[in-house]
Design an enzyme around this catalytic site. Sequence first.
Site, PDB file in Angstrom:
ATOM      1  CB  SER A  14       8.615  15.041   4.250  1.00  0.00           C
ATOM      2  OG  SER A  14       8.622  14.100   5.156  1.00  0.00           O
ATOM      3  CB  THR A  41       3.758  15.057  10.839  1.00  0.00           C
ATOM      4  OG1 THR A  41       3.023  16.252  11.331  1.00  0.00           O
ATOM      5  CG2 THR A  41       2.726  13.788  11.185  1.00  0.00           C
ATOM      6  CB  CYS A  42       6.612  11.955   7.785  1.00  0.00           C
ATOM      7  SG  CYS A  42       6.963  10.288   7.309  1.00  0.00           S
ATOM      8  CB  CYS A  47       5.221   7.738   8.230  1.00  0.00           C
ATOM      9  SG  CYS A  47       4.588   9.271   7.402  1.00  0.00           S
ATOM     10  CE  LYS A  50       2.268   4.264   9.793  1.00  0.00           C
ATOM     11  NZ  LYS A  50       1.111   5.152   9.292  1.00  0.00           N
ATOM     12  N   GLY A 175     -12.344   6.452  11.673  1.00  0.00           N
ATOM     13  CA  GLY A 175     -12.487   5.308  10.837  1.00  0.00           C
ATOM     14  C   GLY A 175     -11.413   5.584   9.796  1.00  0.00           C
ATOM     15  CE1 TYR A 177      -3.642   5.760   4.257  1.00  0.00           C
ATOM     16  CE2 TYR A 177      -5.748   6.976   3.951  1.00  0.00           C
ATOM     17  CZ  TYR A 177      -4.690   6.303   3.297  1.00  0.00           C
ATOM     18  OH  TYR A 177      -4.441   6.341   1.988  1.00  0.00           O
ATOM     19  CD  GLU A 181      -1.641   3.422   9.469  1.00  0.00           C
ATOM     20  OE1 GLU A 181      -1.528   3.216   8.025  1.00  0.00           O
ATOM     21  OE2 GLU A 181      -1.173   4.721  10.079  1.00  0.00           O
ATOM     22  CG  ASP A 302       0.178  16.303   5.054  1.00  0.00           C
ATOM     23  OD1 ASP A 302       0.605  15.934   3.951  1.00  0.00           O
ATOM     24  OD2 ASP A 302       0.239  15.878   6.073  1.00  0.00           O
ATOM     25  CG  HIS A 434       4.244 -21.812  -6.614  1.00  0.00           C
ATOM     26  ND1 HIS A 434       2.900 -21.369  -6.303  1.00  0.00           N
ATOM     27  CD2 HIS A 434       4.366 -22.830  -6.226  1.00  0.00           C
ATOM     28  CE1 HIS A 434       2.285 -22.415  -5.615  1.00  0.00           C
ATOM     29  NE2 HIS A 434       3.309 -23.462  -5.724  1.00  0.00           N
ATOM     30  CD  GLU A 439       1.624 -18.185  -6.794  1.00  0.00           C
ATOM     31  OE1 GLU A 439       1.703 -19.010  -7.831  1.00  0.00           O
ATOM     32  OE2 GLU A 439       1.934 -18.738  -5.694  1.00  0.00           O
TER      33      GLU A 439
END
Length: 459
Positions: A14, A41-42, A47, A50, A175, A177, A181, A302, A434, A439
Amino acid sequence: MSNSYDLVVIGAGSGGVRAARMAATYGAKVAIVEEFRVGGTCVIRGCVPKKLYVYASRFNDLFDVAASFGWQVDASFDWPTLVANKEKEITRLEAAYVANLEKPGVEIIRDRAVVAGPNTVRLLGQDRELSAKYILVATGGRPFVPAIPGAELGITSNEAFDLPALPHSILIEGGGYIAVEFATIFAGLGVHTTIVYRGDALLRGFDYDMRKGLEAGLIERGIKLIYQKTIAALARSGSDIDATFSDGVTAPYGAVMFATGRSANVDGLGLEAAGVRLQANGTVAVDAFSQTSVPSIYAVGDVTGRAALTPVAIREGWYFAETVFNNNPMAVDHSEIPTAVFAEPEIGVVGLTEPEAAMLEDIDVYVSRFRPMMNTLSSRTGRMVLKLITRKDGGKVLGVHILGPGAAEMIQLVAIATGMGATKADFDRTIALHPSAAEELVTFKAPSYTYRNGKKIGG
């Protein structure tokens, strides 16, 4: 085919793609070198697939509550269909990335590249050198696998998308993301799922209420959590894998996945030999404008270890091109980045956590917990959590934390307001929509509790 460029980008993920495309738009002669697939990777194994798999896993939840709305559902799941459709989509996206590069004239070179000097890139496959006024390193990261006996028997997120078949059970170590996921994905697709994590709560660094809310949601989903342990060794046992934990206990699983973090993709790139300084954790050291210790070499995404998020890499790539090729110096502000965890329940956050804010100044904290409306006709007991953290007496909004359906979509819009410096009064002036979960953010009347001089009052 040329050997001389204004810019050579190593890595077509990216950040690299955005930088190459923008630089070419500004008139630079650009080549981008990629040894795998365009998109990084994304798009290819992060991402995008995933999120598609998360969608697939959530149908199980919808079927579960469907009966309470009068629907009778008889459904079955086919893993090969999901894998094939995922591959079709990422192939389409890869083609779009390629087209976006070719349109402004970027040359795409399929090869392995190494930095051979401040202005030289060597292509290993073609055994030739490219000269460049500037070099941009955008090689991203790779999954970290712990050095334990039998580690080769485990998988990472790279392989998880294309398993030949779903395992009957899976043990996921980690532990963060990726761990939560993929636990959501596998559990939602009917796999008996266990997470083992060395800490005492998931998602280190997130707000406490988000961490505990996620934990409760994963347990309700049937996911087993093992804390304060690690995997010490793996061994083949028939068609299963025996995992031996740090306390000596051994148990069999259909598959074992490592989600133990990611490392910068710098091995064999020749960066240190070229004079590029690396940080202690192996990431590339850069300044605010993504420039390394070698003036002609830059790095984004990254591989720099600043914020391992696709939109951040894209912004860094864009600003690099603005700075170097458009005479418009721009530095990315990494201080307030919205982020989401696409687990079940979903999490969306922006700004400071409660402890971070309380250490800086006096704050008010507003918290709302309730069952999502989707679940009110069923026996599901999971709660949404919305938390608003402001300066004392209804001042500037310092942090917003949302757990539950639609959290990611909500936090993206909230981030616009917080980025503009919105106050509690600004939220209060907004008329509620609503019935909606969002809200709650504009109808808080009084703080649930406060912090004064670092001490919690009430709550």
